[in-house]
Design a protein around this motif. Structure first.
Motif, short mmCIF file in Angstrom:
data_model
loop_
_atom_site.label_atom_id
_atom_site.label_comp_id
_atom_site.label_asym_id
_atom_site.label_seq_id
_atom_site.Cartn_x
_atom_site.Cartn_y
_atom_site.Cartn_z
N VAL A 27 -6.59 -13.04 -11.50
CA VAL A 27 -7.18 -12.81 -10.19
C VAL A 27 -7.03 -11.34 -9.82
CG1 VAL A 27 -6.79 -15.15 -9.30
CG2 VAL A 27 -5.03 -13.41 -8.99
N THR A 28 -7.82 -10.91 -8.84
CA THR A 28 -7.64 -9.59 -8.23
C THR A 28 -7.09 -9.83 -6.84
OG1 THR A 28 -9.50 -8.68 -9.48
CG2 THR A 28 -8.79 -7.46 -7.53
N VAL A 29 -5.92 -9.23 -6.56
CA VAL A 29 -5.21 -9.44 -5.30
C VAL A 29 -5.60 -8.34 -4.32
CG1 VAL A 29 -2.93 -9.66 -4.24
CG2 VAL A 29 -3.31 -10.49 -6.59
N SER A 30 -5.97 -8.76 -3.11
CA SER A 30 -6.38 -7.82 -2.06
C SER A 30 -5.19 -7.00 -1.55
CB SER A 30 -6.98 -8.60 -0.88
OG SER A 30 -7.24 -7.74 0.20
N ASP A 31 -5.49 -5.78 -1.11
CA ASP A 31 -4.46 -4.93 -0.52
C ASP A 31 -4.53 -4.93 1.01
OD1 ASP A 31 -6.91 -3.59 -0.45
OD2 ASP A 31 -5.99 -1.62 -0.64
N GLU A 32 -5.43 -5.72 1.58
CA GLU A 32 -5.60 -5.77 3.03
C GLU A 32 -4.44 -6.52 3.70
OE1 GLU A 32 -9.43 -7.30 4.19
OE2 GLU A 32 -10.42 -6.17 2.63
N ASN A 33 -4.00 -6.01 4.85
CA ASN A 33 -2.95 -6.63 5.67
C ASN A 33 -1.62 -6.76 4.95
OD1 ASN A 33 -4.82 -6.99 7.81
ND2 ASN A 33 -5.59 -8.83 6.80
N ILE A 34 -1.34 -5.87 4.01
CA ILE A 34 -0.05 -5.86 3.32
C ILE A 34 0.73 -4.66 3.86
CG2 ILE A 34 1.14 -5.75 1.09
CD1 ILE A 34 -0.69 -8.23 1.48
N SER A 35 1.94 -4.91 4.33
CA SER A 35 2.76 -3.86 4.94
C SER A 35 3.42 -2.99 3.90
CB SER A 35 3.84 -4.49 5.82
OG SER A 35 3.25 -5.27 6.83
N LEU A 36 3.55 -1.70 4.24
CA LEU A 36 4.28 -0.76 3.39
C LEU A 36 5.78 -1.00 3.54
CD1 LEU A 36 2.58 2.73 3.76
CD2 LEU A 36 3.21 1.63 1.63
N VAL A 37 6.49 -1.13 2.43
CA VAL A 37 7.94 -1.25 2.43
C VAL A 37 8.45 -0.28 1.38
CG1 VAL A 37 9.90 -2.78 2.01
CG2 VAL A 37 7.84 -3.69 3.11
N ASP A 38 9.26 0.66 1.80
CA ASP A 38 9.77 1.71 0.90
C ASP A 38 8.64 2.43 0.17
OD1 ASP A 38 12.40 1.09 1.61
OD2 ASP A 38 12.57 -0.42 0.03
N GLY A 39 7.53 2.66 0.86
CA GLY A 39 6.42 3.41 0.29
C GLY A 39 5.52 2.61 -0.63
N LYS A 40 5.72 1.29 -0.73
CA LYS A 40 4.89 0.46 -1.61
C LYS A 40 4.36 -0.75 -0.85
CE LYS A 40 6.77 1.60 -6.08
NZ LYS A 40 5.60 1.94 -6.83
N LYS A 41 3.21 -1.22 -1.32
CA LYS A 41 2.63 -2.46 -0.79
C LYS A 41 2.71 -3.49 -1.91
CE LYS A 41 -1.23 -1.89 1.71
NZ LYS A 41 -2.60 -1.39 2.06
N ILE A 42 3.61 -4.46 -1.75
CA ILE A 42 3.85 -5.47 -2.78
C ILE A 42 3.51 -6.84 -2.21
CG2 ILE A 42 5.56 -6.53 -4.31
CD1 ILE A 42 5.13 -3.60 -4.99
N VAL A 43 2.69 -7.60 -2.95
CA VAL A 43 2.43 -9.00 -2.61
C VAL A 43 3.43 -9.79 -3.48
CG1 VAL A 43 0.76 -10.87 -2.55
CG2 VAL A 43 0.00 -8.51 -2.20
#
Length: 132
Positions: A27-43
């Motif tokens: 799948v391709t995972v969206s980056d929308e509505n993902i919060s930055l934590v320590d400079g990264k957006k991790i689902v």
């Protein structure tokens, strides 16, 4: 001009109860509505996901988003699209949508999920068994 990115790899969290009995699809995972934590957006691994606008299982190119909601997302894009699977590993979407794997059949450890699945998500995931 090209972009240079340094990745630090660590051990993945294992969400599967039975390691040799599962079915996963790319799948391709969206980056929308993902919060930055320590400079990264991790689902995080274990996120309940499904197609953003249309069912991913019927549309190969459909991007996936979190779908752990009760009663659906009425009135928004993707309304009526149910939970379709569970994200197998953490996916870094810091630089935009990224590739991942969605488990559509198997045994998943509830204790390893970032959020417990709601009743509607559990009902939609007919081929996934959640265990303690």
């Amino acid at each position: 001009m090209s972009k240079f990115v340094v990745n630090n790899y660590t051990n993945n969290k294992e969400i599967l109860r039975v390691l040799d009995h599962y079915v996963g699809i790319p799948v391709t995972v969206s980056d929308e509505n993902i919060s930055l934590v320590d400079g990264k957006k991790i689902v995080p691994a274990g996120t309940i996901i499904g197609g953003k606008i249309a069912p991913r299982l019927e549309n190969d190119g459909e991007i996936v988003v979190e779908k752990n909601t009760q009663g659906g997302a009425t009135g928004s894009a993707g309304a009526g699209v149910d939970a379709e699977g569970v994200l197998l590993y953490d996916v870094d979407v810091t630089h935009g949508p990224a590739a991942g794997s969605m488990v559509i059949h198997g045994f998943i450890k509830l204790s390893k999920l970032p959020k417990a699945p709601v009743a509607d998500a559990k009902a939609a995931l007919k081929q996934i068994t959640f265990t303690v």
